[in-house]
Design a protein around this motif. Structure first.
Motif, PDB file in Angstrom:
ATOM      1  N   GLU A  42       0.831  -1.202   0.000  1.00  0.00           N
ATOM      2  CA  GLU A  42       0.000   0.000   0.000  1.00  0.00           C
ATOM      3  C   GLU A  42       0.872   1.261   0.000  1.00  0.00           C
ATOM      4  N   ALA A  43       1.895   1.258   0.864  1.00  0.00           N
ATOM      5  CA  ALA A  43       2.799   2.415   0.930  1.00  0.00           C
ATOM      6  C   ALA A  43       3.588   2.568  -0.370  1.00  0.00           C
ATOM      7  N   ALA A  44       4.022   1.451  -0.934  1.00  0.00           N
ATOM      8  CA  ALA A  44       4.814   1.493  -2.167  1.00  0.00           C
ATOM      9  C   ALA A  44       3.977   2.016  -3.326  1.00  0.00           C
ATOM     10  N   HIS A  45       2.723   1.588  -3.398  1.00  0.00           N
ATOM     11  CA  HIS A  45       1.844   2.054  -4.472  1.00  0.00           C
ATOM     12  C   HIS A  45       1.724   3.583  -4.433  1.00  0.00           C
ATOM     13  N   LYS A  46       1.478   4.128  -3.260  1.00  0.00           N
ATOM     14  CA  LYS A  46       1.335   5.579  -3.108  1.00  0.00           C
ATOM     15  C   LYS A  46       2.656   6.297  -3.383  1.00  0.00           C
ATOM     16  N   SER A  47       3.743   5.748  -2.855  1.00  0.00           N
ATOM     17  CA  SER A  47       5.046   6.388  -2.989  1.00  0.00           C
ATOM     18  C   SER A  47       5.539   6.381  -4.430  1.00  0.00           C
ATOM     19  N   PHE A  48       5.423   5.240  -5.104  1.00  0.00           N
ATOM     20  CA  PHE A  48       5.825   5.154  -6.508  1.00  0.00           C
ATOM     21  C   PHE A  48       4.988   6.110  -7.362  1.00  0.00           C
ATOM     22  N   ALA A  49       3.683   6.151  -7.102  1.00  0.00           N
ATOM     23  CA  ALA A  49       2.796   7.002  -7.897  1.00  0.00           C
ATOM     24  C   ALA A  49       3.152   8.478  -7.733  1.00  0.00           C
ATOM     25  N   GLN A  50       3.484   8.882  -6.512  1.00  0.00           N
ATOM     26  CA  GLN A  50       3.753  10.286  -6.235  1.00  0.00           C
ATOM     27  C   GLN A  50       5.166  10.720  -6.617  1.00  0.00           C
ATOM     28  N   SER A  58      14.185   3.010   1.527  1.00  0.00           N
ATOM     29  CA  SER A  58      14.054   3.288   2.960  1.00  0.00           C
ATOM     30  C   SER A  58      12.853   4.190   3.241  1.00  0.00           C
ATOM     31  N   GLU A  59      12.555   5.078   2.301  1.00  0.00           N
ATOM     32  CA  GLU A  59      11.396   5.966   2.473  1.00  0.00           C
ATOM     33  C   GLU A  59      10.092   5.177   2.400  1.00  0.00           C
ATOM     34  N   ILE A  60      10.056   4.189   1.518  1.00  0.00           N
ATOM     35  CA  ILE A  60       8.865   3.342   1.417  1.00  0.00           C
ATOM     36  C   ILE A  60       8.671   2.548   2.703  1.00  0.00           C
ATOM     37  N   ALA A  61       9.773   2.011   3.243  1.00  0.00           N
ATOM     38  CA  ALA A  61       9.692   1.262   4.503  1.00  0.00           C
ATOM     39  C   ALA A  61       9.156   2.145   5.621  1.00  0.00           C
ATOM     40  N   SER A  62       9.647   3.394   5.656  1.00  0.00           N
ATOM     41  CA  SER A  62       9.200   4.332   6.678  1.00  0.00           C
ATOM     42  C   SER A  62       7.708   4.625   6.533  1.00  0.00           C
ATOM     43  N   GLN A  63       7.257   4.828   5.292  1.00  0.00           N
ATOM     44  CA  GLN A  63       5.839   5.095   5.046  1.00  0.00           C
ATOM     45  C   GLN A  63       4.964   3.902   5.447  1.00  0.00           C
ATOM     46  N   ALA A  64       5.528   2.691   5.292  1.00  0.00           N
ATOM     47  CA  ALA A  64       4.783   1.475   5.637  1.00  0.00           C
ATOM     48  C   ALA A  64       4.806   1.188   7.135  1.00  0.00           C
ATOM     49  N   GLY A  65       5.690   1.867   7.860  1.00  0.00           N
ATOM     50  CA  GLY A  65       5.790   1.634   9.298  1.00  0.00           C
ATOM     51  C   GLY A  65       6.519   0.353   9.648  1.00  0.00           C
ATOM     52  N   VAL A  66       7.448  -0.074   8.764  1.00  0.00           N
ATOM     53  CA  VAL A  66       8.227  -1.284   9.024  1.00  0.00           C
ATOM     54  C   VAL A  66       9.714  -0.955   8.873  1.00  0.00           C
ATOM     55  N   GLY A  67      10.557  -1.826   9.396  1.00  0.00           N
ATOM     56  CA  GLY A  67      11.997  -1.650   9.245  1.00  0.00           C
ATOM     57  C   GLY A  67      12.442  -2.027   7.842  1.00  0.00           C
ATOM     58  N   ILE A  68      13.602  -1.529   7.441  1.00  0.00           N
ATOM     59  CA  ILE A  68      14.121  -1.817   6.110  1.00  0.00           C
ATOM     60  C   ILE A  68      14.378  -3.314   5.933  1.00  0.00           C
ATOM     61  N   GLY A  69      14.789  -3.987   7.018  1.00  0.00           N
ATOM     62  CA  GLY A  69      15.026  -5.425   6.956  1.00  0.00           C
ATOM     63  C   GLY A  69      13.749  -6.194   6.668  1.00  0.00           C
ATOM     64  N   THR A  70      12.652  -5.759   7.280  1.00  0.00           N
ATOM     65  CA  THR A  70      11.354  -6.406   7.037  1.00  0.00           C
ATOM     66  C   THR A  70      10.948  -6.257   5.582  1.00  0.00           C
ATOM     67  N   LEU A  71      11.159  -5.056   5.038  1.00  0.00           N
ATOM     68  CA  LEU A  71      10.811  -4.841   3.628  1.00  0.00           C
ATOM     69  C   LEU A  71      11.621  -5.768   2.720  1.00  0.00           C
TER      70      LEU A  71
END
Length: 219
Positions: A42-50, A58-71
């Motif tokens: 969901e975060a990636a869809h919005k971030s890529f589109a914008q 790392s910005e996508i991970a932050s927007q998703a509320g997860v750590g970079i390792g989780t992504l």
């Protein structure tokens, strides 16, 4: 003897309890992993589109509320994440197309669906960048999703053609080419945010797709 039997029963009970706890923990972990994946998509869809394809992972991970390792556990590369976003979007479109398959007005169903896809493309920066660079590389495992989308889209098109709402000499491939051409033309002319120009061009494209009774017109 009774003591030994009680001890064995207790041990069996403990083992069963441990097994139940393990199963519950596994289910909980699977649920958490699924939720994380959905949040990332969901975060990636919005971030890529914008912001387009150059957005830091790392910005996508932050927007998703997860750590970079989780992504990275879910999507090892940005390319894999972008493909997953597009596959998820195709699945949503397929579901929408199927819901319109028995619409009372096949022409309206088709043109509404066609317009919504092009409008999504107009507002999606990453999609236009991918068309421009040829960055779409669908993995073999996802071909079924693409085929389902084409099939559902073709059903709307054929029903609209049978209802004499859409010209009969086009197919889904033509629609894809029209979409890419329209979006790239707007992008290359520096009109990427000119909504009025976009609507004019979309209107021209729609008129070009409409069925015309050439026999009667020639009279």
């Amino acid at each position: 003897m009774q003591k030994k039997e009680n001890s064995m029963n207790q041990s069996a009970n403990n083992q069963q309890a441990n097994a139940d706890n393990f199963a519950n923990n596994s289910k909980s972990l699977r649920a958490d992993a699924k939720q994380n994946r959905e949040q990332i998509l969901e975060a990636a869809h919005k971030s890529f589109a914008q912001k387009g394809l150059s957005i830091p992972i790392s910005e996508i991970a932050s927007q998703a509320g997860v750590g970079i390792g989780t992504l990275y556990r879910h999507f090892p590369t940005k390319e894999a994440l972008f493909e997953a976003v597009n596959i998820s979007y195709k699945q949503q479109l397929t579901k929408k197309a199927k819901s319109l398959a028995n619409h009372a007005d096949p022409g309206k169903a088709f043109f509404d669906f066609f317009s919504s896809i092009i409008k999504d493309g107009f507002t999606n920066r990453a999609l236009k960048e991918a068309f421009k660079s040829g960055a779409f590389n669908t993995q073999a495992a996802n071909f079924g999703v693409i085929q389902d989308f084409h099939s559902a889209y073709a059903t709307l098109l054929i029903r609209a053609q049978q209802a004499k709402a859409v010209r009969e000499d086009i197919d889904v491939q033509d629609l894809g080419t029209l979409l890419i051409g329209l979006l790239l033309a707007i992008e290359q002319q520096g009109d990427a945010t000119d909504i009025n120009r976009f609507h004019r061009l979309l209107s021209i494209a729609i008129e070009g797709l409409r069925y015309k009774d050439t026999f009667n017109e020639s009279k």
